[in-house]
Write a protein that holds these residues in place. Structure first.
Motif, PDB file in Angstrom:
ATOM      1  N   GLY A  18       0.781  -1.241   0.000  1.00 18.29           N
ATOM      2  CA  GLY A  18       0.000   0.000   0.000  1.00 18.29           C
ATOM      3  C   GLY A  18       0.811   1.289   0.000  1.00 18.29           C
ATOM      4  O   GLY A  18       0.285   2.335   0.285  1.00 18.29           O
ATOM      5  N   GLY A  19       2.107   1.197  -0.296  1.00 20.95           N
ATOM      6  CA  GLY A  19       2.918   2.421  -0.339  1.00 20.95           C
ATOM      7  C   GLY A  19       3.878   2.484   0.838  1.00 20.95           C
ATOM      8  O   GLY A  19       4.352   1.457   1.320  1.00 20.95           O
ATOM      9  N   VAL A  20       4.127   3.683   1.312  1.00 20.38           N
ATOM     10  CA  VAL A  20       5.074   3.861   2.422  1.00 20.38           C
ATOM     11  C   VAL A  20       4.495   4.917   3.363  1.00 20.38           C
ATOM     12  O   VAL A  20       3.985   5.944   2.912  1.00 20.38           O
ATOM     13  N   ALA A  21       4.504   4.624   4.654  1.00 18.56           N
ATOM     14  CA  ALA A  21       3.955   5.605   5.611  1.00 18.56           C
ATOM     15  C   ALA A  21       4.927   6.772   5.761  1.00 18.56           C
ATOM     16  O   ALA A  21       6.132   6.625   5.522  1.00 18.56           O
ATOM     17  N   GLU A  66       8.663   6.400   6.999  1.00 18.92           N
ATOM     18  CA  GLU A  66       9.237   5.088   6.630  1.00 18.92           C
ATOM     19  C   GLU A  66      10.044   5.204   5.339  1.00 18.92           C
ATOM     20  O   GLU A  66       9.972   6.204   4.639  1.00 18.92           O
ATOM     21  N   ALA A  67      10.750   4.119   5.003  1.00 19.06           N
ATOM     22  CA  ALA A  67      11.486   4.084   3.735  1.00 19.06           C
ATOM     23  C   ALA A  67      11.387   2.688   3.128  1.00 19.06           C
ATOM     24  O   ALA A  67      11.397   1.693   3.857  1.00 19.06           O
ATOM     25  N   VAL A  68      11.275   2.637   1.825  1.00 18.81           N
ATOM     26  CA  VAL A  68      11.331   1.374   1.082  1.00 18.81           C
ATOM     27  C   VAL A  68      12.373   1.560  -0.027  1.00 18.81           C
ATOM     28  O   VAL A  68      12.801   2.681  -0.297  1.00 18.81           O
ATOM     29  N   TYR A  69      12.751   0.473  -0.664  1.00 18.39           N
ATOM     30  CA  TYR A  69      13.764   0.640  -1.710  1.00 18.39           C
ATOM     31  C   TYR A  69      13.370  -0.033  -3.012  1.00 18.39           C
ATOM     32  O   TYR A  69      12.595  -0.990  -3.025  1.00 18.39           O
ATOM     33  N   THR A  70      13.921   0.522  -4.096  1.00 14.19           N
ATOM     34  CA  THR A  70      13.842  -0.114  -5.415  1.00 14.19           C
ATOM     35  C   THR A  70      15.255  -0.098  -5.979  1.00 14.19           C
ATOM     36  O   THR A  70      16.154   0.535  -5.412  1.00 14.19           O
ATOM     37  N   SER A  71      15.410  -0.756  -7.120  1.00 16.44           N
ATOM     38  CA  SER A  71      16.668  -0.573  -7.842  1.00 16.44           C
ATOM     39  C   SER A  71      16.651   0.826  -8.458  1.00 16.44           C
ATOM     40  O   SER A  71      15.654   1.546  -8.360  1.00 16.44           O
TER      41      SER A  71
END
Ligand code: APR
Length: 197
Positions: A78-81, A84-89
């Protein structure tokens, strides 16, 4: 454990350079999409839907694969709060990863904006630690469209990263703060002096 000095082996002559717990910290003026580091940080939004500013620049320069991965993350979680952090290439960018963090929108400062901005920096550093990233570049998260006061944001960025590095000796070797605007770059330099870090 801090040393202060001119950048001798830094990425740009004249950059400020301090060493925090063995990690080289650089303040640079420039375009984050051109950074040759393992991870660059994107000032994204919670839906990872892309936008203007640094987000737009990263997707434009990196190509469509970054958005494809963002779409996948959105489907899965559902995305990122905010904070927070998420990663992609990183698609066509010189970096290996893009860390997408959603900064707080400034609503006057009484809605946890400072804490959430600090959380963005900590989340990215935790991600760096988990992925064994050795170098990371941050933009001035929330200081564009999200309207966070620039000086306060610079103080939070520098203090949060300094504290985190002192507490987490690890694989990280280099942290860069990359500002597109001269004004923000100068502010970082001034804040660095005034904070005595
Ligand atoms: N490199 C480095 N810094 C940049 C670049 C770039 N290529 N482009 C812009 N900046 C700087 C801006 O000058 C600003 O100081 O990044 C800082 C953050 O500004 P924004 O990109 O507007 O980010 P933010 O304030 O966190 O707002 C996020 O804007 O584009 C949307 O999708 C994004 O909705 C999200 C929101």
């Amino acid at each position: 454990m801090m040393e202060r000095g001119k950048a001798e082996s830094g990425p740009e002559a004249g950059s400020a350079n301090i060493i925090v717990a063995g990690v080289a910290v650089y303040l640079q003026k420039g375009d984050i999409t051109r950074q040759r580091v393992e991870a660059i940080v994107n000032a994204a939004n919670t839906s990872l839907a892309g936008g203007g500013g640094v987000d737009g620049a990263i997707h434009r320069a990196g190509g469509p694969s970054i958005m494809e991965e963002c779409n996948e993350i959105r489907k899965q979680r559902g995305g990122v709060a905010t904070g927070e952090a998420v990663y992609t290439s990183a698609g066509r960018l010189p970096a290996t990863y893009v860390f997408h963090t959603a900064g707080p929108v400034w609503h006057g400062g009484k809605n946890g904006e400072g804490r959430l901005l600090a959380e963005c920096y900590r989340s990215c550093l935790q991600l760096a630690e988990r992925l064994e990233v050795t170098s990371i570049s941050f933009p001035a998260i929330s200081t564009g469209v999200y309207d966070f006061p620039k000086q306060k944001a610079a103080e939070i960025a520098l203090q949060t990263v300094q504290k985190w590095l002192n507490k987490h000796p690890g694989k990280l070797k280099e942290v860069r703060f990359v500002n597109f605007e001269e004004e923000n770059h100068r502010l970082y330099l001034e804040v660095l002096q005034s904070l005595d870090i």
